[in-house]
Motif scaffolding. Structure first.
Motif, PDB file in Angstrom:
ATOM      1  N   LYS A  73      74.027  38.296  23.628  1.00  0.00           N
ATOM      2  CA  LYS A  73      75.065  39.128  24.241  1.00  0.00           C
ATOM      3  C   LYS A  73      74.334  40.148  25.109  1.00  0.00           C
ATOM      4  CE  LYS A  73      78.587  42.616  23.328  1.00  0.00           C
ATOM      5  NZ  LYS A  73      79.177  43.508  22.301  1.00  0.00           N
ATOM      6  N   THR A  74      74.395  39.967  26.418  1.00  0.00           N
ATOM      7  CA  THR A  74      73.591  40.769  27.348  1.00  0.00           C
ATOM      8  C   THR A  74      74.467  41.756  28.095  1.00  0.00           C
ATOM      9  OG1 THR A  74      72.043  38.925  27.635  1.00  0.00           O
ATOM     10  CG2 THR A  74      71.982  40.683  29.287  1.00  0.00           C
ATOM     11  N   SER A  75      74.036  43.006  28.120  1.00  0.00           N
ATOM     12  CA  SER A  75      74.693  44.052  28.901  1.00  0.00           C
ATOM     13  C   SER A  75      73.686  44.617  29.886  1.00  0.00           C
ATOM     14  CB  SER A  75      75.213  45.172  27.992  1.00  0.00           C
ATOM     15  OG  SER A  75      76.093  44.678  27.012  1.00  0.00           O
ATOM     16  N   LEU A  76      74.174  45.072  31.042  1.00  0.00           N
ATOM     17  CA  LEU A  76      73.287  45.668  32.043  1.00  0.00           C
ATOM     18  C   LEU A  76      73.952  46.897  32.632  1.00  0.00           C
ATOM     19  CD1 LEU A  76      71.027  43.984  34.620  1.00  0.00           C
ATOM     20  CD2 LEU A  76      72.607  45.744  35.407  1.00  0.00           C
ATOM     21  N   VAL A  77      73.229  48.009  32.563  1.00  0.00           N
ATOM     22  CA  VAL A  77      73.720  49.253  33.161  1.00  0.00           C
ATOM     23  C   VAL A  77      72.644  49.798  34.092  1.00  0.00           C
ATOM     24  CG1 VAL A  77      75.188  49.792  31.200  1.00  0.00           C
ATOM     25  CG2 VAL A  77      72.868  50.693  31.260  1.00  0.00           C
ATOM     26  N   VAL A  78      73.079  50.425  35.163  1.00  0.00           N
ATOM     27  CA  VAL A  78      72.162  51.089  36.088  1.00  0.00           C
ATOM     28  C   VAL A  78      72.513  52.571  36.111  1.00  0.00           C
ATOM     29  CG1 VAL A  78      71.829  49.025  37.505  1.00  0.00           C
ATOM     30  CG2 VAL A  78      73.662  50.612  38.073  1.00  0.00           C
ATOM     31  N   PHE A  79      71.515  53.385  36.450  1.00  0.00           N
ATOM     32  CA  PHE A  79      71.781  54.821  36.402  1.00  0.00           C
ATOM     33  C   PHE A  79      70.931  55.587  37.409  1.00  0.00           C
ATOM     34  CE2 PHE A  79      68.203  54.189  33.556  1.00  0.00           C
ATOM     35  CZ  PHE A  79      67.383  55.287  33.753  1.00  0.00           C
ATOM     36  N   ASP A  80      71.482  56.705  37.841  1.00  0.00           N
ATOM     37  CA  ASP A  80      70.737  57.778  38.482  1.00  0.00           C
ATOM     38  C   ASP A  80      71.150  59.029  37.724  1.00  0.00           C
ATOM     39  OD1 ASP A  80      73.333  58.058  39.668  1.00  0.00           O
ATOM     40  OD2 ASP A  80      72.651  56.925  41.402  1.00  0.00           O
ATOM     41  N   THR A  81      71.968  59.896  38.309  1.00  0.00           N
ATOM     42  CA  THR A  81      72.551  60.971  37.506  1.00  0.00           C
ATOM     43  C   THR A  81      73.859  60.522  36.858  1.00  0.00           C
ATOM     44  OG1 THR A  81      73.586  61.838  39.508  1.00  0.00           O
ATOM     45  CG2 THR A  81      71.496  62.818  38.840  1.00  0.00           C
ATOM     46  N   ALA A  82      74.393  59.402  37.310  1.00  0.00           N
ATOM     47  CA  ALA A  82      75.570  58.775  36.705  1.00  0.00           C
ATOM     48  C   ALA A  82      75.166  57.415  36.152  1.00  0.00           C
ATOM     49  CB  ALA A  82      76.691  58.637  37.738  1.00  0.00           C
ATOM     50  N   VAL A  83      76.024  56.837  35.340  1.00  0.00           N
ATOM     51  CA  VAL A  83      75.762  55.531  34.727  1.00  0.00           C
ATOM     52  C   VAL A  83      76.850  54.557  35.164  1.00  0.00           C
ATOM     53  CG1 VAL A  83      75.457  54.272  32.562  1.00  0.00           C
ATOM     54  CG2 VAL A  83      74.712  56.662  32.732  1.00  0.00           C
ATOM     55  N   VAL A  84      76.442  53.361  35.601  1.00  0.00           N
ATOM     56  CA  VAL A  84      77.395  52.337  36.019  1.00  0.00           C
ATOM     57  C   VAL A  84      77.129  51.075  35.214  1.00  0.00           C
ATOM     58  CG1 VAL A  84      78.287  50.955  37.930  1.00  0.00           C
ATOM     59  CG2 VAL A  84      77.506  53.302  38.352  1.00  0.00           C
ATOM     60  N   ASP A  85      78.148  50.562  34.568  1.00  0.00           N
ATOM     61  CA  ASP A  85      78.042  49.326  33.783  1.00  0.00           C
ATOM     62  C   ASP A  85      78.344  48.141  34.695  1.00  0.00           C
ATOM     63  OD1 ASP A  85      78.312  47.196  31.996  1.00  0.00           O
ATOM     64  OD2 ASP A  85      79.061  48.507  30.402  1.00  0.00           O
ATOM     65  N   ILE A  90      68.077  60.043  32.358  1.00  0.00           N
ATOM     66  CA  ILE A  90      67.767  58.972  31.404  1.00  0.00           C
ATOM     67  C   ILE A  90      68.527  59.173  30.106  1.00  0.00           C
ATOM     68  CG2 ILE A  90      65.916  57.784  30.155  1.00  0.00           C
ATOM     69  CD1 ILE A  90      63.971  58.792  32.295  1.00  0.00           C
ATOM     70  N   ASN A  91      68.646  60.419  29.678  1.00  0.00           N
ATOM     71  CA  ASN A  91      69.349  60.704  28.426  1.00  0.00           C
ATOM     72  C   ASN A  91      70.783  60.183  28.461  1.00  0.00           C
ATOM     73  OD1 ASN A  91      69.931  62.073  25.860  1.00  0.00           O
ATOM     74  ND2 ASN A  91      71.130  63.472  27.131  1.00  0.00           N
ATOM     75  N   ARG A  92      71.485  60.444  29.567  1.00  0.00           N
ATOM     76  CA  ARG A  92      72.868  59.970  29.686  1.00  0.00           C
ATOM     77  C   ARG A  92      72.920  58.442  29.659  1.00  0.00           C
ATOM     78  NH1 ARG A  92      76.781  62.196  34.379  1.00  0.00           N
ATOM     79  NH2 ARG A  92      76.613  64.020  33.016  1.00  0.00           N
ATOM     80  N   ALA A  93      71.973  57.797  30.340  1.00  0.00           N
ATOM     81  CA  ALA A  93      71.958  56.334  30.374  1.00  0.00           C
ATOM     82  C   ALA A  93      71.702  55.755  28.984  1.00  0.00           C
ATOM     83  CB  ALA A  93      70.897  55.855  31.363  1.00  0.00           C
ATOM     84  N   ILE A  94      70.757  56.345  28.256  1.00  0.00           N
ATOM     85  CA  ILE A  94      70.468  55.860  26.904  1.00  0.00           C
ATOM     86  C   ILE A  94      71.679  56.057  26.000  1.00  0.00           C
ATOM     87  CG2 ILE A  94      69.068  56.280  24.843  1.00  0.00           C
ATOM     88  CD1 ILE A  94      66.701  56.810  26.668  1.00  0.00           C
ATOM     89  N   ALA A  95      72.355  57.176  26.151  1.00  0.00           N
ATOM     90  CA  ALA A  95      73.551  57.431  25.338  1.00  0.00           C
ATOM     91  C   ALA A  95      74.599  56.351  25.568  1.00  0.00           C
ATOM     92  CB  ALA A  95      74.124  58.808  25.666  1.00  0.00           C
ATOM     93  N   TYR A  96      74.798  55.975  26.829  1.00  0.00           N
ATOM     94  CA  TYR A  96      75.778  54.920  27.128  1.00  0.00           C
ATOM     95  C   TYR A  96      75.314  53.583  26.552  1.00  0.00           C
ATOM     96  CZ  TYR A  96      79.003  51.902  29.625  1.00  0.00           C
ATOM     97  OH  TYR A  96      79.974  50.976  29.919  1.00  0.00           O
ATOM     98  N   GLY A  97      74.048  53.237  26.790  1.00  0.00           N
ATOM     99  CA  GLY A  97      73.534  51.967  26.280  1.00  0.00           C
ATOM    100  C   GLY A  97      73.570  51.890  24.775  1.00  0.00           C
ATOM    101  N   GLN A  98      73.295  53.012  24.121  1.00  0.00           N
ATOM    102  CA  GLN A  98      73.348  53.073  22.657  1.00  0.00           C
ATOM    103  C   GLN A  98      74.751  52.736  22.149  1.00  0.00           C
ATOM    104  OE1 GLN A  98      72.287  56.965  21.268  1.00  0.00           O
ATOM    105  NE2 GLN A  98      71.815  56.283  19.192  1.00  0.00           N
ATOM    106  N   GLY A  99      75.752  53.137  22.909  1.00  0.00           N
ATOM    107  CA  GLY A  99      77.129  52.855  22.516  1.00  0.00           C
ATOM    108  C   GLY A  99      77.521  51.400  22.643  1.00  0.00           C
ATOM    109  N   LEU A 100      76.728  50.610  23.370  1.00  0.00           N
ATOM    110  CA  LEU A 100      77.013  49.181  23.522  1.00  0.00           C
ATOM    111  C   LEU A 100      76.493  48.357  22.342  1.00  0.00           C
ATOM    112  CD1 LEU A 100      76.059  48.734  27.307  1.00  0.00           C
ATOM    113  CD2 LEU A 100      78.358  48.952  26.340  1.00  0.00           C
ATOM    114  N   ILE A 101      75.648  48.950  21.522  1.00  0.00           N
ATOM    115  CA  ILE A 101      75.006  48.221  20.431  1.00  0.00           C
ATOM    116  C   ILE A 101      75.905  48.223  19.200  1.00  0.00           C
ATOM    117  CG2 ILE A 101      73.041  48.219  18.838  1.00  0.00           C
ATOM    118  CD1 ILE A 101      71.383  49.433  21.144  1.00  0.00           C
TER     119      ILE A 101
END
Length: 375
Positions: A231-243, A266-277
């Motif tokens: 099950k693969t998810s991909l998100v990209v980020f700068d100051t915002a996060v896009v799934d 990076i912190n915001r991106a990790i927080a979003y990615g963590q929520g996908l797990i």
């Protein structure tokens, strides 16, 4: 003309200081002119799209594709030809490669409509070549790793026995008189189950230095997403996060959904990615970033620590490209290493084996050291 003198003359570029006293003629003179336009500024390419397009055609006639790609990249950077890439005539003349795709993606927001289809054609060609080069190896490495990761003490077939682990586990049963080990307990590989076996989250930094890494990550993300066992998810980020997970079926559209450049959180991106797990013990979180954090560093490190403690296999790639690690934040890399999270650069050709090592929960620090020793 002596071939060695000829080559030195082309390298040194002519003039009184080169010491060869050699004049070039015919194709050699044309080749020298093409080199000088970029590396000496003699004659130059100016800001004329037709002139640059002719130069691109000339170098393709004189040099192999790998050299043409280097010269293109140097010309774009040294002579500031980025603006000309927005013209269809230029895009039709260039030699497509990963660096060119990265430049086009960075220009996506300002690209005129008449150049957009040409740009998509370039990106589509490069993505297709990368998929043909990398897909089969990735599928084989990941599939094999999922099979091997399913350990059992009741292997069904002789071929499923892991003899190295079995012998180690039964050394106490060594019989000196027979010079053999009695395998009272077997260790082997179970056949892979159907359904999702691992969750993979790819988290991509969109800062300008990561352009090639974003291209390769997009292609690998599409390949991994096509495997039912993941099950693969991909998100990209700068100051915002896009799934961009819903675009993994089309890596060209996915890449055009990125916006290279800008800040970094990076912190915001990790927080979003963590929520996908949803299954930490069966999850791999891959952060592709140079680690220059514009967000809250302490929270970033706390989130990574929480994921590893929950059983997530966290990997940080400073680059996923052929060029090695760019400039990166050494302090953040060291802090992550202290948490047991390796941070290193990875080439695209080595990425399938990295995925296999992560699935099997091998020591990734040791894996990275072995890769570095082979270069």
């Amino acid at each position: 003309m002596d071939e060695r003198v000829r080559r030195w003359r082309l390298v040194l570029g002519g003039g009184e200081a080169d010491g060869t006293g050699t004049a070039l003629r015919g194709d050699d003179a044309q080749m020298d002119g093409a080199l000088s336009a970029v590396y000496e500024g003699r004659g130059g390419l100016g800001s004329s799209a037709p002139k640059v397009a002719r130069w691109l055609g000339d170098i393709r006639g004189y040099f192999p594709a790998s050299v043409v790609q280097v010269m293109q990249k140097d010309a774009i950077e040294r002579l500031e030809l980025t603006r000309l890439l927005l013209e269809p005539e230029m895009l039709d003349a260039v030699e497509p490669d990963v660096h060119l795709v990265g430049t086009l993606l960075a220009l996506n927001a300002v690209m005129p409509d008449e150049a957009r289809e040409s740009a998509r054609r370039v990106v589509r060609q490069v993505v297709g070549e990368l998929e043909r080069r990398l897909e089969q190896r990735t599928r084989a490495a990941v599939g094999g790793a999922l099979d091997r990761a399913a350990r059992t003490h009741r292997p069904r077939r002789h071929a499923d026995i892991d003899w190295d682990r079995t012998i180690r586990a039964n050394l106490r049963n060594y019989l000196p008189e027979h010079r053999t080990v009695v395998p009272a307990r077997l260790t082997g590989y179970a056949r892979r189950q159907r359904g999702v076996q691992r969750e993979v989250v790819l988290c991509l930094d969109q800062s300008g230095s990561m352009a090639a890494s974003v291209v390769y990550s997009g292609v690998f993300g599409a390949v991994l997403a096509s495997m039912r066992s993941l099950k693969t998810s991909l998100v990209v980020f700068d100051t915002a996060v896009v799934d961009l997970t819903d675009q993994l079926h089309d890596p060209v559209e996915l890449l055009f959904g990125t916006q290279l450049g800008g800040g970094t959180d990076i912190n915001r991106a990790i927080a979003y990615g963590q929520g996908l797990i949803t299954r930490p013990a069966d999850s791999i979180f891959i952060l592709v970033s140079d680690l220059f954090e514009g967000g809250i560093r302490e929270e970033m490190l706390r989130r990574v620590a929480a994921m590893t403690q929950a059983g997530v296999q966290v990997v940080v790639l400073l680059a996923l490209s052929d060029e090695g690690a760019p400039a990166y934040d050494h302090e953040n890399a060291a802090a992550l290493a202290a948490l047991g999270v390796p941070a290193f650069a990875c080439t695209p050709d080595a990425f399938p084996d990295l995925m296999a090592a992560a699935i099997e929960r091998r020591d990734l620090n040791r894996w990275a050291e072995l890769q570095a020793s082979r270069r």
